[in-house]
Scaffold this active site. Structure first.
Site, PDB file in Angstrom:
ATOM      1  N   HIS A 382      25.130 108.438  38.574  1.00 25.86           N
ATOM      2  CA  HIS A 382      25.666 107.954  37.297  1.00 25.86           C
ATOM      3  C   HIS A 382      27.079 108.457  37.025  1.00 25.86           C
ATOM      4  O   HIS A 382      27.746 107.984  36.101  1.00 25.86           O
ATOM      5  CB  HIS A 382      24.737 108.366  36.144  1.00 25.86           C
ATOM      6  N   ASP A 386      27.765 102.922  36.560  1.00 22.24           N
ATOM      7  CA  ASP A 386      27.019 102.732  35.316  1.00 22.24           C
ATOM      8  C   ASP A 386      25.871 101.755  35.533  1.00 22.24           C
ATOM      9  O   ASP A 386      25.777 101.096  36.582  1.00 22.24           O
ATOM     10  CB  ASP A 386      27.947 102.222  34.211  1.00 22.24           C
TER      11      ASP A 386
END
Length: 410
Positions: A382, A386
């Site tokens: 992450h 995204d």
């Protein structure tokens, strides 16, 4: 003149190897090409063949020792020949002491009273083990070459701790039992590497997993057609088709075809070096198909089979186990319907391929039909990717697999 046999460098990324089993002992006559000992990296095991002919005069390291690559491991020459100059520690400074002729005598290790702070030489592996276990390596009874404390000495100390400046108390033998209730097993080199890599991955990378499914009717039909054909195309699998589709789809999603340099920098690749998780008797291995995006479906299929065979036979070059930009792990043949694959650092993503299951869908005319659905589980870093971009990659990959023959035509 005696000749030294060095620890081979099994790949450009390997700095040291662990000696497995000595196949020859001191005094044995050896020829060029005879196997002297086995050794392993953290990925694979190999055999070291003699590069000299004569008598094995001296062995500088024991089984289980970690030896830096290109360091002398043993000496071969004529019986009685002096080989002291070939010992790895022969070039160490002598601190202004006059040279002495020292006769080497093999002495069986005996129990002694250890004193904390002793300057006994400790091997790097033994030192690391002692630090992890919280014991003083200087308290161990050395059994390694030249009076060095090695890993097995530290393990013996862990099993039978001693008190500094005090005699070792005898350990009472445990009462016999009818059956062992448990078994302690030491991790192999590759298992230790997997453990370290997975711990690093989960403790340092913020990971998130998405799972979607697609209609696998097209690839199942194509696989059936190939299976009925003669020749090498019959060996192409569903997994090969997924790898082919991944290699093409990743080109449109560079943040997933990447490696993290640090928390603030990422390296994007122009080609897809596809890591493929392979189950072996020694543990999980991930060989790399370099430039998979330039390979045909058949070439990818052949490459996977060749790499998997080398992994299972234990003779794969460590250079083929690095350099991946994205990894695919396939548990579909095991009946797994969904799972959370763990990222292979420093990559930013890994795809889990699952089995096919029957699902129902409603047609435009309101009719209900059953179709084979295959799930794809994507884990991504992450920090680099995204949720929406990750989902777009999965969506495009699913569309490419549902229209696989069209993808082949591009």
């Amino acid at each position: 003149m005696a000749n030294a046999v060095i620890m081979p460098k099994a790949g450009i990324t390997v700095e040291s190897c662990i000696i497995g089993t000595w196949e020859k002992k001191v005094g044995d006559v050896v020829k060029v090409g005879d196997v002297l000992f086995s050794y392993e990296t953290d990925k694979a095991s190999f055999e070291c063949e003699s590069t000299a002919e004569g008598t094995l005069l001296e062995v500088f390291f024991n089984e289980g020792d970690e030896v830096p690559c290109l360091v002398n491991v043993c000496a071969i020459g004529n019986p009685g020949e002096d080989c002291s100059a070939l010992r790895p520690d022969s070039a160490a400074p002598q601190e202004d002491k006059p040279a002495e002729k020292v006769e080497k005598v093999e002495v069986a290790p005996i129990a002694t009273t250890a004193v904390a702070g002793d300057k006994t030489a400790v091997s790097p592996r033994a030192k690391k083990l002692a630090e992890r276990a919280g014991v003083d390596a200087s308290l161990a009874t050395p059994t390694g070459p030249n009076g060095r404390v090695i890993e097995r000495d530290v393990r013996a100390l862990m099993d039978n701790p001693v008190v500094a400046n005090a005699p070792v108390a005898p350990v009472a033998a445990p009462a016999p039992v009818a059956e062992e209730e448990y078994k302690d097993v030491k991790f192999s080199g590759i298992r230790r590497a997997i453990s370290k890599s997975m711990h690093t991955s989960l403790s340092t990378i913020p990971q998130l997993t998405h799972t979607i499914s697609f209609d696998a009717s097209t690839i199942l039909a194509y696989r059936k057609m190939l299976k009925g054909a003669e020749g090498e195309y019959a060996g192409i699998t569903l997994g090969d088709m997924v790898l082919y589709a991944v290699s093409r789809t990743l080109l449109n999603h560079p943040d997933l075809n990447a490696t993290m340099l640090d928390d603030n920098n990422i390296r994007l690749y122009k080609h897809v070096n596809l890591g493929v998780a392979v189950d072996t008797p020694r543990g999980l291995m991930v060989p790399t198909i370099f430039r998979a995006d330039e390979m045909s479906l058949l070439e990818i299929s052949k490459a996977v089979k060749k790499l998997a065979a080398e992994c299972r036979e234990g003779n794969i070059s460590p250079d083929k186990l690095s350099g991946g930009t994205f990894t695919v792990s396939n548990l579909g043949s095991m009946g797994v319907e969904s799972f959370t694959p763990v990222i292979n650092p420093p990559q930013t993503g890994i795809l889990g391929v699952c089995c096919t299951t029957e699902r129902v869908k409603k047609g435009a005319d309101g009719s209900i039909s059953v179709y084979p659905a295959m799930a794809l589980s994507l884990t991504y870093d992450h920090r680099a990717v995204d949720g929406s971009p990750a989902a777009r990659f999965q969506k495009e990959l699913a569309q490419n697999l549902e229209n696989f023959t069209a993808l082949l035509a591009k």
